[in-house]
Each structure stands twice: as structure tokens, then as C-alpha cells.
Design a protein around this motif. Structure first.
Motif, PDB file in Angstrom:
ATOM      1  N   GLN A 105      60.726  32.110  42.923  1.00 20.74           N
ATOM      2  CA  GLN A 105      60.111  33.388  42.531  1.00 20.74           C
ATOM      3  C   GLN A 105      61.137  34.512  42.603  1.00 20.74           C
ATOM      4  N   GLU A 106      61.924  34.537  43.679  1.00 19.70           N
ATOM      5  CA  GLU A 106      62.895  35.626  43.885  1.00 19.70           C
ATOM      6  C   GLU A 106      64.070  35.521  42.923  1.00 19.70           C
TER       7      GLU A 106
ATOM      8  N   ASP B  77      52.906  33.377  49.159  1.00 23.45           N
ATOM      9  CA  ASP B  77      52.603  34.807  49.197  1.00 23.45           C
ATOM     10  C   ASP B  77      51.094  35.029  49.237  1.00 23.45           C
TER      11      ASP B  77
ATOM     12  N   MET C  95      57.984  41.461  43.374  1.00 27.83           N
ATOM     13  CA  MET C  95      56.899  40.898  42.580  1.00 27.83           C
ATOM     14  C   MET C  95      56.506  41.861  41.468  1.00 27.83           C
TER      15      MET C  95
ATOM     16  N   SER D  41      45.993  43.141  39.542  1.00 35.56           N
ATOM     17  CA  SER D  41      47.407  43.062  39.910  1.00 35.56           C
ATOM     18  C   SER D  41      47.606  43.608  41.320  1.00 35.56           C
TER      19      SER D  41
ATOM     20  N   CYS E 262      48.801  34.152  44.672  1.00 34.95           N
ATOM     21  CA  CYS E 262      48.434  34.897  45.885  1.00 34.95           C
ATOM     22  C   CYS E 262      47.081  34.464  46.444  1.00 34.95           C
TER      23      CYS E 262
ATOM     24  N   LEU F 247      50.182  44.946  42.410  1.00 36.41           N
ATOM     25  CA  LEU F 247      51.399  45.758  42.346  1.00 36.41           C
ATOM     26  C   LEU F 247      51.096  47.233  42.122  1.00 36.41           C
TER      27      LEU F 247
ATOM     28  N   GLU G 129      49.764  37.169  39.096  1.00 38.20           N
ATOM     29  CA  GLU G 129      50.285  36.657  40.382  1.00 38.20           C
ATOM     30  C   GLU G 129      49.205  35.828  41.081  1.00 38.20           C
TER      31      GLU G 129
ATOM     32  N   ARG H  40      63.782  36.743  39.199  1.00 39.23           N
ATOM     33  CA  ARG H  40      63.861  38.151  38.809  1.00 39.23           C
ATOM     34  C   ARG H  40      65.192  38.481  38.146  1.00 39.23           C
TER      35      ARG H  40
ATOM     36  N   THR I  84      59.114  33.484  35.166  1.00 42.34           N
ATOM     37  CA  THR I  84      59.390  34.909  35.021  1.00 42.34           C
ATOM     38  C   THR I  84      60.243  35.129  33.779  1.00 42.34           C
TER      39      THR I  84
ATOM     40  N   THR J  91      50.713  32.846  36.816  1.00 43.08           N
ATOM     41  CA  THR J  91      51.708  32.855  37.881  1.00 43.08           C
ATOM     42  C   THR J  91      52.985  32.197  37.384  1.00 43.08           C
TER      43      THR J  91
END
Length: 608
Positions: free
Chosen positions: A317-318, A151, A293, A66, A144, A68, A141, A321, A43, A175
């Protein structure tokens, strides 16, 4: 804007950057020449450019898949600010809006088109794409698609149709998190067997990783924010919706602006809270893992976890950010015995076959190993993704305050023996009751059950309750204990326990450090960003003036401030103090569209 210009020319003219970073140039050349690519990049590493630039170089429209929907508008706005013709199709639009976007795509008037994965299962969408010219497919992403990932989304399984229906159109899957198993699953499920694989370093050196023992975690969080992150934007992850709400209320009552985000809120409220987080400085969002995400907010200064993540992939992943702008950021996790018991119980009672439970258990084991390591935490995190760790990083808690270990074999034997003695009576209990037995307590429950007569009663007074809970937590982490399948969090021995009881296996444990001892004395210890532009007093004043102008401009346009300009660009302007458009054009991150739109205003502030 679709052109036949070289990628470097597009990078400079549209995005305002002089050179690609890392593998970007090779990835872009692969896709521009018609090849497929699988890209693993952390990220903040610049994944978006890897499909945005080829979409502007190749003829046709780049189609971005996406998940999102809530962020598509922001992504399109950000590209629009650069002069890129971008649009999306999703369920938030009216039929008139969708028809207008479809017409623009068919007419060749779009550079990028964003779609949610579920739209690809609709024949009408496939027919629409057939009517236009497709430059490439970008699958964002991409983890997924994998049931090995943290996820998994079933809608992604339909994306294999892209290679089958449009074999001549290059595909790029991207990713930030994928182990080798997840990576192999992505290749198989998307039919990317011939794709070039690009794996960038997973290291985020600007993030300081810290894991502390839980002791009133909300107060610990409040102390962290007050002492190190006053006025900063950040994300706080909680396991349950109730905890999300209560944490937001707690922070707000303590004068830290915070908003909740979870699936129990209606869509309008979630969208409003997300929008405010992206646009308002200094706002904290408390959330379940449903949030984050694709969040492109560069100045998130901390990510905190009040509960144990289920996997290292999810944790990475978290925490990723935080600090997307490359400036110092904190990844902070409060972790305790109840977390381990709860997560073990969730694995035991989860739906799915034995293989699924083994997979969940392996994910949890890796997360617990990261929490309990006495080695460099960053090194262990990188090793999980198959990257050589290298020397100790110097920017995680185990490097800055190395934990001490002790021979906990006798303590382990005492606790395991207590489990055995209870089992002999056909009894099973949780950690708290067993600790009470070892400490020789005489509460009503101990007395009524006649546990004062156990041979292990009162043999553990050399440790206090906090230390015993640390022993139990680490025994669970080392799989010398497990949680029973009765749903009550009772403890049982494992196959490995017998070697400890027989004295054939030594048990090394971390010393339990009081939570305050893990906190840095002040924020002055933060590392500065390596490429930070130094400013004198006048430059700092000009930088703050530029930030104020940016805030007002973004508010008027209804955009996040970073869509107008990142801090790094404003700092460079403050350092250079340009007096002409030619000088402004040399500033990194200032492309042609932004120069045209904001040039006069910027020169007015710099005194030209």
C-alpha cells in the motif's frame, strides 16, 4: 451534470479519455445496471473512475464513503476542475457550509457527495440521505473494514447499514490491497455476497523494488536522493514520531526540502504539510504510516522505508504511492537486525489473544520472507496476493544484482549453541552480546560475566560483526530464533532450532552485500514509460513552457499542479502543437470543462 449518457461518452466529454483501461468498462457496466461490485485494483490503476463515471450516468448523487477527511477538499477541487458538481460533509465545515451542501444534495444539484464513515452512524445523516436520490454508494479503501487487513477502522463496520437500508442502491467497494482472507472479510462485513468481484493485476511494473542492509540508514537515504532522485518528490516512512522529526531535520540540513507528518502534530500543521506536499514540486514528506492513504499525487518518484513495515499489505500500500503516473519510480527499504528484533518484540508484547498474535506473527514472517528472498522480489510480492509471478521482472534488486547464497549451517549451529550454553546458566542476552562471545571479545561485560569460559567463546572469528548480524537477522526471519517475551529483545531457540543443532537441517543464507553494492551506478538505467511521448528539442522546450504555465495557473487557483493537467497531457500537447480547439479536443486528459477554461491559454502558448 447527472445524465443518461453512455459511460464512454462521459469518459470522453468529462475526463478527456478515449477508452477505459483493463476491467474499468465491465465494472462500470455492472454498477450502472444496478449491480454490486468489489474492486481490487492497484494504486494508480483508475479506481476512482469506476464510481465517478456511474455517478454521472445514473440518476441521483453518488455517495462516496472515504476515511480521508484531510483530502476531501482536494478530491472535490479536482472534480470541480472537470465540471463535476461535487461536495463533502465532514467535521472541518461550519454549520452554514454543511447546510448549503445538504440543501444542494436534497435538491439534486450534486453529482458526488463525499462522507466520512463515522457520519453513517449518525441518524441525522441517514435521514438526510433518505431525502435525496442516491445513484450509488462507493466504499473507498474498503480493506479498512477487515480485521485481517493492515488498516482496520471500526467505523467501517457500520457500513453494512447501506445494503440493509437501501437494498436497491448499487454498492461498489474498492481497495488496492487485499489478500484472499481480507477479501472474504470485506464481502462478509459489508454484505456483498452477490457482488461481482474484479481483481486486477497487482503488478506495478514501473516501480523498482530495492531492499538494502542498514548501515547508517539516513546517510544511505541521502545518497539515494542525491544520486537518483535529486529534485524529486517522495515519501519517507519511519516507525516513530521522533524518527520522523529527526529525518526531516537531517534532510533539510542537507539541502533537501522535507516536512514531517505524524499524529503528534496538531491538525492544522498536518493539513498544511500535506497541502504543501501536494502542491510544491520537489518536496519530501517524512511520515509515520498515518500519512498517504488516498494521496493522489501522480509524480511521487520514490517511497523509502527507514524501518521494517509490519506486513506485506502495508508495504505494498505504501510503496504503491510512488509512480502513479506510470513513470519510473523507486521503492527503497533499509532493513537490519534491530528491525527484526523490534518487530518480533512488538508481536510478543502486543495486546490481544493468541490468535491475534499468530496473525501478527504471520504478517511479519511474510514481510521477512520478502526481505530475505533470493528470487525475484516482484514475483514474491505478487504471489503473496495470489497472483502468478511469471518470469523474473528485471526491475528489482534481486533481478539486476542477484544475491549469492552460502551454506550457513555451521554458522547457525555456532550461534544457536551459544544460546544453549547461556540458557544452561539461566542467562538470556540479545544479539550483540552473543556476537561478542563468538568473536572472542574481552569487554568488561564479557569478563565480568565469565563468558570467556564458555566453550563457544571465540569460535566465530571466520565472520566479522556485520556478517554475524546478517546471520542472526536471517535466523530470525527463518524462525530458527525468536525474541523472548521479557521485553528486552533477548534471543531464544524455537522448535525448529533443534533440527539444525542435530545436523538434520541445512541452513542457506544470503551473503551480506555492502550497501553501496546494491545501488545503481546512475539513474540512466531507469526504464522509460512505455507510452511516453517522444519530443524533439523544440517539443521539450514547449513542454517546459507548458509546465511553467501550469505551475503559475495552479498557484493562482490554490490547486495542486496535477489537478490542472498531468504531465502526460502536457507532453501530448507539446508533441501535437495544436493550432485549434478541435485539435486540442483530441488530446488525452483534456475534457470539455478544461478545454473551455484553458483552451485559449494553451493555444496562446503553442503559437496558434
Amino acid at each position: 451534470m447527472t445524465t443518461t449518457h453512455a459511460p464512454t461518452e462521459v469518459l470522453s466529454r468529462v475526463f478527456g479519455y478515449d477508452a477505459f483501461r483493463g476491467d474499468q468498462a465491465q465494472i462500470i457496466d455492472t454498477v450502472v445496471s444496478g449491480g454490486d461490485a468489489l474492486v481490487l485494483m492497484p494504486t494508480g490503476g483508475g479506481k476512482s473512475l469506476c464510481y465517478q463515471v456511474p455517478s454521472l450516468v445514473r440518476p441521483g448523487t453518488g455517495v462516496v464513503i472515504s476515511p480521508l477527511i484531510a483530502l476531501m477538499q482536494d478530491q472535490v477541487d479536482a472534480l470541480g476542475a472537470l465540471g463535476v458538481r461535487a461536495a463533502f460533509l465532514n467535521s472541518t465545515q461550519s454549520s452554514e457550509e454543511r447546510r448549503a451542501v445538504e440543501a444542494a444534495y436534497v435538491a439534486g444539484e450534486l453529482d458526488l457527495l463525499y462522507l466520512a464513515p463515522e457520519r453513517l452512524s449518525a441518524p441525522s445523516t441517514l435521514a438526510l440521505l433518505d431525502r435525496g436520490e442516491i445513484a450509488l454508494f462507493a466504499i473507498d479503501e474498503a480493506h479498512c473494514v477487515s480485521s485481517w487487513g493492515h488498516d482496520f477502522r471500526p467505523d467501517y463496520l457500520a457500513l453494512a447499514v447501506l445494503g440493509e437500508r437501501w437494498p436497491a442502491v448499487p454498492r461498489i467497494a474498492l481497495t488496492a490491497t487485499a489478500t484472499e482472507a481480507t477479501r472474504a472479510d470485506i464481502v462478509t462485513r459489508l454484505g456483498l455476497d452477490d457482488a461481482r468481484v474484479f481483481v486486477s493485476s497487482f503488478d506495478r511494473p514501473n516501480i523498482e523494488y530495492r531492499i538494502v542492509a542498514k548501515d547508517n540508514p539516513r546517510q544511505q537515504l541521502l545518497d539515494l536522493l542525491r544520486t537518483e532522485h535529486a529534485g524529486d518528490s517522495g515519501i519517507v516512512y519511519c516507525l516513530s514520531r521522533r524518527s520522523v522529526e529527526e529525518t526531516a531535520t537531517f534532510l533539510s540540513r542537507n539541502n533537501i526540502p522535507a516536512l514531517p507528518y505524524h499524529a503528534g502534530l496538531d491538525a492544522r500543521q498536518r493539513a498544511e504539510h500535506q497541502s504543501r506536499f501536494l502542491r510544491e514540486p520537489g518536496l519530501v514528506i517524512t511520515a509515520t504510516i498515518a500519512f498517504g492513504m488516498g494521496i493522489d499525487k501522480p509524480d511521487v518518484r520514490f517511497v523509502a522505508h527507514l524501518d521494517l513495515p509490519k506486513s506485506v499489505e502495508g508495504y505494498y500500500q505504501e510503496t504503491g504511492r510512488a509512480g502513479r503516473d506510470g513513470n519510473p519510480a523507486t521503492a527503497w527499504l533499509a532493513y537490519g537486525l534491530q528491525d527484526v528484533v523490534q518487530q518480533r518484540k512488538m508481536v510478543q508484547t502486543s495486546e490481544g489473544d493468541a490468535a491475534h498474535k499468530r496473525r501478527l506473527g504471520a504478517n511479519l514472517d511474510a514481510m521477512l520472507a520478502l526481505c530475505e528472498t533470493v528470487e525475484c522480489r516482484r514475483g514474491q510480492l505478487l504471489a503473496y496476493f495470489g497472483q502468478p509471478a511469471g518470469p523474473a521482472c528485471g526491475n528489482c534488486d534481486t533481478c539486476t544484482a542477484p544475491p549469492e547464497t552460502w551454506d550457513g549451517t555451521v554458522a547457525a549451529q555456532k550461534f544457536l549453541s551459544a544460546i544453549v550454553r547461556l540458557a544452561q546458566r539461566r542467562q538470556r542476552y540479545g544479539a550483540g552480546h552473543v556476537v561478542d562471545i563468538l568473536l572472542g571479545r574481552t569487554n568488561d561485560r564479557i569478563v565480568s560475566l565469565d563468558h570467556t569460559s564458555l566453550s563457544v567463546y571465540g569460535i566465530g572469528t571466520e565472520l566479522d560483526e556485520r556478517q554475524w548480524r546478517g546471520v542472526v537477522r536471517q535466523l530470525l526471519a527463518q524462525r530458527l530464533l525468536t525474541v523472548g517475551d521479557d521485553g528486552y529483545g533477548t534471543l531464544e531457540l524455537t522448535e525448529e532450532s533443534s533440527a539444525v543443532l542435530r545436523g538434520e537441517r541445512q541452513v542457506r543464507l544470503r551473503h551480506e552485500v555492502k550497501p553501496s553494492a546494491t545501488r545503481r551506478s546512475s539513474a540512466s538505467g531507469r526504464k522509460a514509460k512505455a507510452d511516453d511521448v517522444p519530443l524533439d528539442a523544440a517539443g521539450e522546450a514547449l513542454f517546459e513552457e507548458l509546465r511553467a504555465w501550469r505551475a503559475a495557473t495552479a498557484k493562482e487557483a490554490g490547486l495542486p499542479a496535477y489537478v490542472v493537467f498531468h504531465d502526460a497531457t502536457l507532453r501530448q500537447i507539446a508533441a501535437v502543437r495544436p493550432t485549434s480547439r478541435e485539435q486540442l479536443a483530441g488530446v488525452s486528459g483534456l475534457g470539455a470543462a478544461k478545454l473551455e477554461k484553458y483552451g485559449d491559454a494553451l493555444l496562446g502558448i503553442t503559437g496558434a
